[in-house]
Design a protein around this motif. Structure first.
Motif, PDB file in Angstrom:
ATOM      1  N   HIS A  56       0.807  -1.224   0.000  1.00 44.91           N
ATOM      2  CA  HIS A  56       0.000   0.000   0.000  1.00 44.91           C
ATOM      3  C   HIS A  56       0.841   1.276   0.000  1.00 44.91           C
ATOM      4  O   HIS A  56       0.550   2.214  -0.742  1.00 44.91           O
ATOM      5  N   LEU A  57       1.875   1.344   0.826  1.00 50.88           N
ATOM      6  CA  LEU A  57       2.661   2.573   0.933  1.00 50.88           C
ATOM      7  C   LEU A  57       3.460   2.875  -0.336  1.00 50.88           C
ATOM      8  O   LEU A  57       3.760   4.028  -0.618  1.00 50.88           O
ATOM      9  N   GLU A  58       3.778   1.870  -1.101  1.00 48.83           N
ATOM     10  CA  GLU A  58       4.537   2.067  -2.333  1.00 48.83           C
ATOM     11  C   GLU A  58       3.640   2.176  -3.563  1.00 48.83           C
ATOM     12  O   GLU A  58       4.091   2.605  -4.623  1.00 48.83           O
ATOM     13  N   ARG A  59       2.382   1.801  -3.428  1.00 51.36           N
ATOM     14  CA  ARG A  59       1.461   1.770  -4.574  1.00 51.36           C
ATOM     15  C   ARG A  59       1.265   3.151  -5.196  1.00 51.36           C
ATOM     16  O   ARG A  59       1.325   3.299  -6.420  1.00 51.36           O
ATOM     17  N   ALA A  60       1.054   4.167  -4.358  1.00 48.99           N
ATOM     18  CA  ALA A  60       0.828   5.521  -4.885  1.00 48.99           C
ATOM     19  C   ALA A  60       2.050   6.021  -5.646  1.00 48.99           C
ATOM     20  O   ALA A  60       1.919   6.625  -6.713  1.00 48.99           O
ATOM     21  N   LYS A  61       3.240   5.747  -5.128  1.00 48.67           N
ATOM     22  CA  LYS A  61       4.469   6.158  -5.815  1.00 48.67           C
ATOM     23  C   LYS A  61       4.588   5.463  -7.161  1.00 48.67           C
ATOM     24  O   LYS A  61       4.960   6.077  -8.159  1.00 48.67           O
ATOM     25  N   GLU A  62       4.279   4.178  -7.185  1.00 46.51           N
ATOM     26  CA  GLU A  62       4.387   3.419  -8.432  1.00 46.51           C
ATOM     27  C   GLU A  62       3.334   3.884  -9.449  1.00 46.51           C
ATOM     28  O   GLU A  62       3.622   4.007 -10.631  1.00 46.51           O
ATOM     29  N   LEU A  63       2.114   4.165  -8.972  1.00 48.69           N
ATOM     30  CA  LEU A  63       1.077   4.676  -9.863  1.00 48.69           C
ATOM     31  C   LEU A  63       1.525   6.001 -10.493  1.00 48.69           C
ATOM     32  O   LEU A  63       1.359   6.215 -11.698  1.00 48.69           O
ATOM     33  N   LYS A  64       2.088   6.900  -9.685  1.00 50.66           N
ATOM     34  CA  LYS A  64       2.555   8.186 -10.205  1.00 50.66           C
ATOM     35  C   LYS A  64       3.678   7.991 -11.210  1.00 50.66           C
ATOM     36  O   LYS A  64       3.713   8.652 -12.255  1.00 50.66           O
ATOM     37  N   LYS A  65       4.603   7.090 -10.912  1.00 49.80           N
ATOM     38  CA  LYS A  65       5.721   6.825 -11.810  1.00 49.80           C
ATOM     39  C   LYS A  65       5.218   6.297 -13.155  1.00 49.80           C
ATOM     40  O   LYS A  65       5.626   6.779 -14.217  1.00 49.80           O
ATOM     41  N   VAL A  66       4.321   5.323 -13.110  1.00 49.79           N
ATOM     42  CA  VAL A  66       3.793   4.741 -14.343  1.00 49.79           C
ATOM     43  C   VAL A  66       3.009   5.793 -15.131  1.00 49.79           C
ATOM     44  O   VAL A  66       3.145   5.899 -16.348  1.00 49.79           O
ATOM     45  N   HIS A  67       2.196   6.586 -14.439  1.00 45.89           N
ATOM     46  CA  HIS A  67       1.423   7.635 -15.114  1.00 45.89           C
ATOM     47  C   HIS A  67       2.357   8.629 -15.801  1.00 45.89           C
ATOM     48  O   HIS A  67       2.162   8.971 -16.971  1.00 45.89           O
ATOM     49  N   ASN A  68       3.385   9.090 -15.104  1.00 47.16           N
ATOM     50  CA  ASN A  68       4.331  10.036 -15.703  1.00 47.16           C
ATOM     51  C   ASN A  68       5.037   9.430 -16.908  1.00 47.16           C
ATOM     52  O   ASN A  68       5.190  10.090 -17.937  1.00 47.16           O
ATOM     53  N   ASP A  69       5.475   8.184 -16.783  1.00 45.28           N
ATOM     54  CA  ASP A  69       6.136   7.515 -17.898  1.00 45.28           C
ATOM     55  C   ASP A  69       5.194   7.363 -19.089  1.00 45.28           C
ATOM     56  O   ASP A  69       5.596   7.548 -20.242  1.00 45.28           O
ATOM     57  N   LEU A  70       3.943   7.044 -18.813  1.00 44.89           N
ATOM     58  CA  LEU A  70       2.941   6.883 -19.871  1.00 44.89           C
ATOM     59  C   LEU A  70       2.710   8.195 -20.613  1.00 44.89           C
ATOM     60  O   LEU A  70       2.711   8.233 -21.843  1.00 44.89           O
ATOM     61  N   ILE A  71       2.542   9.269 -19.879  1.00 42.56           N
ATOM     62  CA  ILE A  71       2.289  10.575 -20.494  1.00 42.56           C
ATOM     63  C   ILE A  71       3.508  11.014 -21.309  1.00 42.56           C
ATOM     64  O   ILE A  71       3.372  11.497 -22.435  1.00 42.56           O
ATOM     65  N   LYS A  72       4.706  10.811 -20.766  1.00 39.78           N
ATOM     66  CA  LYS A  72       5.928  11.160 -21.510  1.00 39.78           C
ATOM     67  C   LYS A  72       6.057  10.311 -22.765  1.00 39.78           C
ATOM     68  O   LYS A  72       6.442  10.802 -23.819  1.00 39.78           O
ATOM     69  N   HIS A  73       5.755   9.025 -22.645  1.00 34.74           N
ATOM     70  CA  HIS A  73       5.835   8.108 -23.790  1.00 34.74           C
ATOM     71  C   HIS A  73       4.916   8.562 -24.921  1.00 34.74           C
ATOM     72  O   HIS A  73       5.265   8.478 -26.093  1.00 34.74           O
ATOM     73  N   ASN A  74       3.748   9.054 -24.556  1.00 37.04           N
ATOM     74  CA  ASN A  74       2.781   9.493 -25.558  1.00 37.04           C
ATOM     75  C   ASN A  74       3.056  10.905 -26.049  1.00 37.04           C
ATOM     76  O   ASN A  74       2.334  11.415 -26.900  1.00 37.04           O
ATOM     77  N   GLY A  75       4.082  11.554 -25.493  1.00 33.82           N
ATOM     78  CA  GLY A  75       4.456  12.884 -25.958  1.00 33.82           C
ATOM     79  C   GLY A  75       3.511  13.973 -25.523  1.00 33.82           C
ATOM     80  O   GLY A  75       3.459  15.031 -26.124  1.00 33.82           O
ATOM     81  N   LYS A  76       2.772  13.728 -24.464  1.00 33.24           N
ATOM     82  CA  LYS A  76       1.822  14.723 -23.979  1.00 33.24           C
ATOM     83  C   LYS A  76       2.231  15.133 -22.578  1.00 33.24           C
ATOM     84  O   LYS A  76       2.562  14.317 -21.742  1.00 33.24           O
ATOM     85  N   PHE A  77       2.190  16.411 -22.330  1.00 29.43           N
ATOM     86  CA  PHE A  77       2.524  16.924 -21.017  1.00 29.43           C
ATOM     87  C   PHE A  77       1.328  17.700 -20.511  1.00 29.43           C
ATOM     88  O   PHE A  77       0.908  18.676 -21.127  1.00 29.43           O
ATOM     89  N   LEU A  78       0.774  17.261 -19.404  1.00 27.13           N
ATOM     90  CA  LEU A  78      -0.427  17.891 -18.870  1.00 27.13           C
ATOM     91  C   LEU A  78      -0.038  19.061 -17.978  1.00 27.13           C
ATOM     92  O   LEU A  78       0.514  18.878 -16.912  1.00 27.13           O
ATOM     93  N   ASP A  79      -0.286  20.240 -18.435  1.00 28.34           N
ATOM     94  CA  ASP A  79      -0.044  21.443 -17.650  1.00 28.34           C
ATOM     95  C   ASP A  79      -1.128  22.428 -18.034  1.00 28.34           C
ATOM     96  O   ASP A  79      -0.984  23.203 -18.958  1.00 28.34           O
ATOM     97  N   SER A  80      -2.221  22.369 -17.328  1.00 19.51           N
ATOM     98  CA  SER A  80      -3.379  23.174 -17.702  1.00 19.51           C
ATOM     99  C   SER A  80      -3.156  24.658 -17.478  1.00 19.51           C
ATOM    100  O   SER A  80      -3.879  25.474 -18.007  1.00 19.51           O
ATOM    101  N   SER A  81      -2.131  25.038 -16.708  1.00 17.85           N
ATOM    102  CA  SER A  81      -1.933  26.447 -16.416  1.00 17.85           C
ATOM    103  C   SER A  81      -1.458  27.227 -17.631  1.00 17.85           C
ATOM    104  O   SER A  81      -1.919  28.321 -17.888  1.00 17.85           O
ATOM    105  N   ASP A  82      -0.511  26.651 -18.417  1.00 14.68           N
ATOM    106  CA  ASP A  82      -0.018  27.432 -19.545  1.00 14.68           C
ATOM    107  C   ASP A  82       0.198  26.616 -20.808  1.00 14.68           C
ATOM    108  O   ASP A  82       0.746  27.106 -21.778  1.00 14.68           O
TER     109      ASP A  82
END
Length: 74
Positions: free
Chosen positions: A36-62
């Motif tokens: 459980h304590l490592e799950r959130a870190k791993e989810l964030k890591k996989v999500h970031n890698d997925l978004i980078k892999h797809n060439g999309k960067f989510l930054d709604s501010s600018d």
């Protein structure tokens, strides 16, 4: 090329926010095997890698654009 993680194949154009990613995949048996304590870190890591892999960067501010201050015309 699609992004995969331990047998999970993600859509080529996946670009959802982390909250949506966590909702969609947080209870997947692959992630449930992670303590459980490592799950959130791993989810964030996989999500970031997925978004980078797809060439999309989510930054709604600018949307990745640089903003410069305009000089005053006084």
């Amino acid at each position: 090329m699609k992004f995969t993680y331990k047998g999970i194949v993600f859509a080529k154009d996946y670009n959802k926010s982390f909250a949506e990613f966590e909702k969609d995949f947080g209870s997947n048996h692959i992630f449930n095997e992670i303590p459980h304590l490592e799950r959130a870190k791993e989810l964030k890591k996989v999500h970031n890698d997925l978004i980078k892999h797809n060439g999309k960067f989510l930054d709604s501010s600018d949307k990745g654009e640089k903003h410069k201050a305009e000089p005053s015309k006084e």
